[in-house]
Write a protein that holds these residues in place. Structure first.
Motif, PDB file in Angstrom:
ATOM      1  N   VAL A 214       0.846  -1.197   0.000  1.00 41.88           N
ATOM      2  CA  VAL A 214       0.000   0.000   0.000  1.00 41.88           C
ATOM      3  C   VAL A 214       0.881   1.246   0.000  1.00 41.88           C
ATOM      4  O   VAL A 214       1.797   1.371   0.813  1.00 41.88           O
ATOM      5  N   PHE A 215       0.595   2.164  -0.925  1.00 39.99           N
ATOM      6  CA  PHE A 215       1.209   3.488  -0.925  1.00 39.99           C
ATOM      7  C   PHE A 215       0.129   4.486  -0.519  1.00 39.99           C
ATOM      8  O   PHE A 215      -1.013   4.386  -0.981  1.00 39.99           O
ATOM      9  N   ALA A 216       0.494   5.448   0.311  1.00 40.89           N
ATOM     10  CA  ALA A 216      -0.445   6.494   0.693  1.00 40.89           C
ATOM     11  C   ALA A 216       0.193   7.855   0.460  1.00 40.89           C
ATOM     12  O   ALA A 216       1.251   8.151   1.018  1.00 40.89           O
ATOM     13  N   ASP A 217      -0.437   8.647  -0.390  1.00 42.13           N
ATOM     14  CA  ASP A 217      -0.030  10.035  -0.588  1.00 42.13           C
ATOM     15  C   ASP A 217      -0.862  10.841   0.403  1.00 42.13           C
ATOM     16  O   ASP A 217      -2.004  11.219   0.134  1.00 42.13           O
ATOM     17  N   VAL A 218      -0.288  11.063   1.582  1.00 42.29           N
ATOM     18  CA  VAL A 218      -1.026  11.672   2.700  1.00 42.29           C
ATOM     19  C   VAL A 218      -1.000  13.187   2.565  1.00 42.29           C
ATOM     20  O   VAL A 218       0.058  13.813   2.633  1.00 42.29           O
ATOM     21  N   GLN A 219      -2.202  13.769   2.406  1.00 41.38           N
ATOM     22  CA  GLN A 219      -2.299  15.205   2.165  1.00 41.38           C
ATOM     23  C   GLN A 219      -2.980  15.971   3.282  1.00 41.38           C
ATOM     24  O   GLN A 219      -3.050  17.196   3.267  1.00 41.38           O
ATOM     25  N   ASN A 220      -3.515  15.244   4.273  1.00 45.24           N
ATOM     26  CA  ASN A 220      -4.073  15.895   5.468  1.00 45.24           C
ATOM     27  C   ASN A 220      -4.049  14.887   6.619  1.00 45.24           C
ATOM     28  O   ASN A 220      -3.764  13.701   6.411  1.00 45.24           O
ATOM     29  N   GLU A 221      -4.327  15.346   7.812  1.00 42.61           N
ATOM     30  CA  GLU A 221      -4.160  14.491   8.989  1.00 42.61           C
ATOM     31  C   GLU A 221      -5.093  13.278   8.994  1.00 42.61           C
ATOM     32  O   GLU A 221      -4.747  12.228   9.537  1.00 42.61           O
ATOM     33  N   SER A 222      -6.269  13.393   8.393  1.00 40.97           N
ATOM     34  CA  SER A 222      -7.180  12.243   8.364  1.00 40.97           C
ATOM     35  C   SER A 222      -6.587  11.097   7.550  1.00 40.97           C
ATOM     36  O   SER A 222      -6.924   9.933   7.751  1.00 40.97           O
ATOM     37  N   GLY A 223      -5.657  11.431   6.648  1.00 40.59           N
ATOM     38  CA  GLY A 223      -5.020  10.391   5.841  1.00 40.59           C
ATOM     39  C   GLY A 223      -4.257   9.392   6.689  1.00 40.59           C
ATOM     40  O   GLY A 223      -4.202   8.203   6.368  1.00 40.59           O
ATOM     41  N   TYR A 224      -3.657   9.873   7.784  1.00 47.53           N
ATOM     42  CA  TYR A 224      -2.924   8.978   8.669  1.00 47.53           C
ATOM     43  C   TYR A 224      -3.864   7.998   9.374  1.00 47.53           C
ATOM     44  O   TYR A 224      -3.563   6.816   9.523  1.00 47.53           O
ATOM     45  N   ASP A 225      -5.006   8.525   9.830  1.00 46.43           N
ATOM     46  CA  ASP A 225      -5.991   7.658  10.499  1.00 46.43           C
ATOM     47  C   ASP A 225      -6.506   6.580   9.554  1.00 46.43           C
ATOM     48  O   ASP A 225      -6.621   5.410   9.925  1.00 46.43           O
ATOM     49  N   ILE A 226      -6.800   6.990   8.324  1.00 46.16           N
ATOM     50  CA  ILE A 226      -7.313   6.048   7.324  1.00 46.16           C
ATOM     51  C   ILE A 226      -6.266   4.973   7.038  1.00 46.16           C
ATOM     52  O   ILE A 226      -6.569   3.782   6.984  1.00 46.16           O
TER      53      ILE A 226
END
Length: 274
Positions: A214-226
């Motif tokens: 899984v790659f995650a392009d995290v653009q806001n704090e909710s991205g980390y939770d998800i």
């Protein structure tokens, strides 16, 4: 009728009956074992885990287990050469808690990766693979460095098709080719650098089990939770779980991170002095 340990043990005995195999059951530990009579090499199965999968998937779970056990036992009973099989050698990612020796006491070949993961090496045999041990290297005068170079080269040749999903303005990319080496693609540096170059925010990567990357392009704090929830779910479902901790990818390095609900992650190394 509820499946009990004794019923599952009997079912496995029927499925795995073979004139050259022995089966045994440890009642105290709830572990069923099947092994070759002559070499004593074999596989131990935790019965409660099998029952849990049986309750979820029914007969399909037992058929899947039977297939993998038989394949693994047959591989154990064969001798394999590395020379001439270079294109079939691949790295496989495992948790650092994964054994470094086989049940028969042979030292497995591995190299360090991160605080959470380790790299082992496998000889692909088509339907299954065999983890490479030091005895195999010594027999053919191979070095660990050679096996690492061959494996790393081969992992770059694997397909890199990704499925994309957008959740709460964060981009997630999934690799699930089901070839046994999805998590291994985390060793493809050109793929990681390409993902980093194209990311809008911070790039996080997860290998919760062997068959997903899984790659995650995290653009806001909710991205980390998800990402945290997603990784934990995959980790719990995986046939070969690796780690529930994702990694931040920065300067060609992978750093394991703890993701706290509603908060930005903290580096795993910061916990060492606690």
């Amino acid at each position: 009728m509820k499946m009990t340990s004794i019923k599952m043990k009997r079912l496995l005995e029927e499925r795995l009956h073979h004139p050259q195999w022995n089966t045994s059951f440890n009642r105290d530990k709830d572990i069923f074992r099947v092994e070759w009579k002559d070499s004593r090499q074999g596989i131990s199965i935790t019965i409660p885990n099998v029952i849990a999968k049986y309750e979820q998937r029914g007969e399909e779970a037992i058929e899947d287990l039977e297939y993998h056990i038989k394949e693994a036992l047959h591989v154990m009973n064969q001798s394999h050469e590395l020379t001439g099989q270079e294109k079939n050698i691949f790295p496989v990612i495992r948790a650092t808690s994964f054994p470094t020796k086989t049940k028969a006491g042979k030292e497995l070949v591995y190299t360090d990766h991160t605080a959470e993961t380790r790299i082992y090496y496998a000889l692909d045999l088509g339907k299954t693979y065999k983890l490479i041990d030091n005895e195999m290297l010594e027999k053919e005068n191979w070095t660990v460095e050679r096996i690492r170079e061959v494996g790393t080269f081969n992992v770059r040749s694997l397909s890199t098709n990704l499925k994309q999903d957008k959740v709460a303005e964060n981009d997630f990319y999934f690799m699930a080719s089901k070839d046994g080496y999805d998590a291994s693609r985390i060793l493809n540096e050109s793929l990681l650098e390409e993902m980093k170059a194209n990311s809008k925010g911070e790039l996080a990567i997860a290998v919760p089990h062997q068959d997903v990357l899984v790659f995650a392009d995290v653009q806001n704090e909710s991205g980390y939770d998800i990402l945290a929830q997603m990784t934990m779910k995959f980790f719990a479902e995986g046939r070969v779980p690796i780690t529930s901790l994702p990694f931040l990818y920065e300067d060609k390095k992978l750093e394991p991170i703890f993701i706290l609900a509603k908060n930005k992650p903290t580096n795993n190394n910061s916990k060492k002095d606690d």
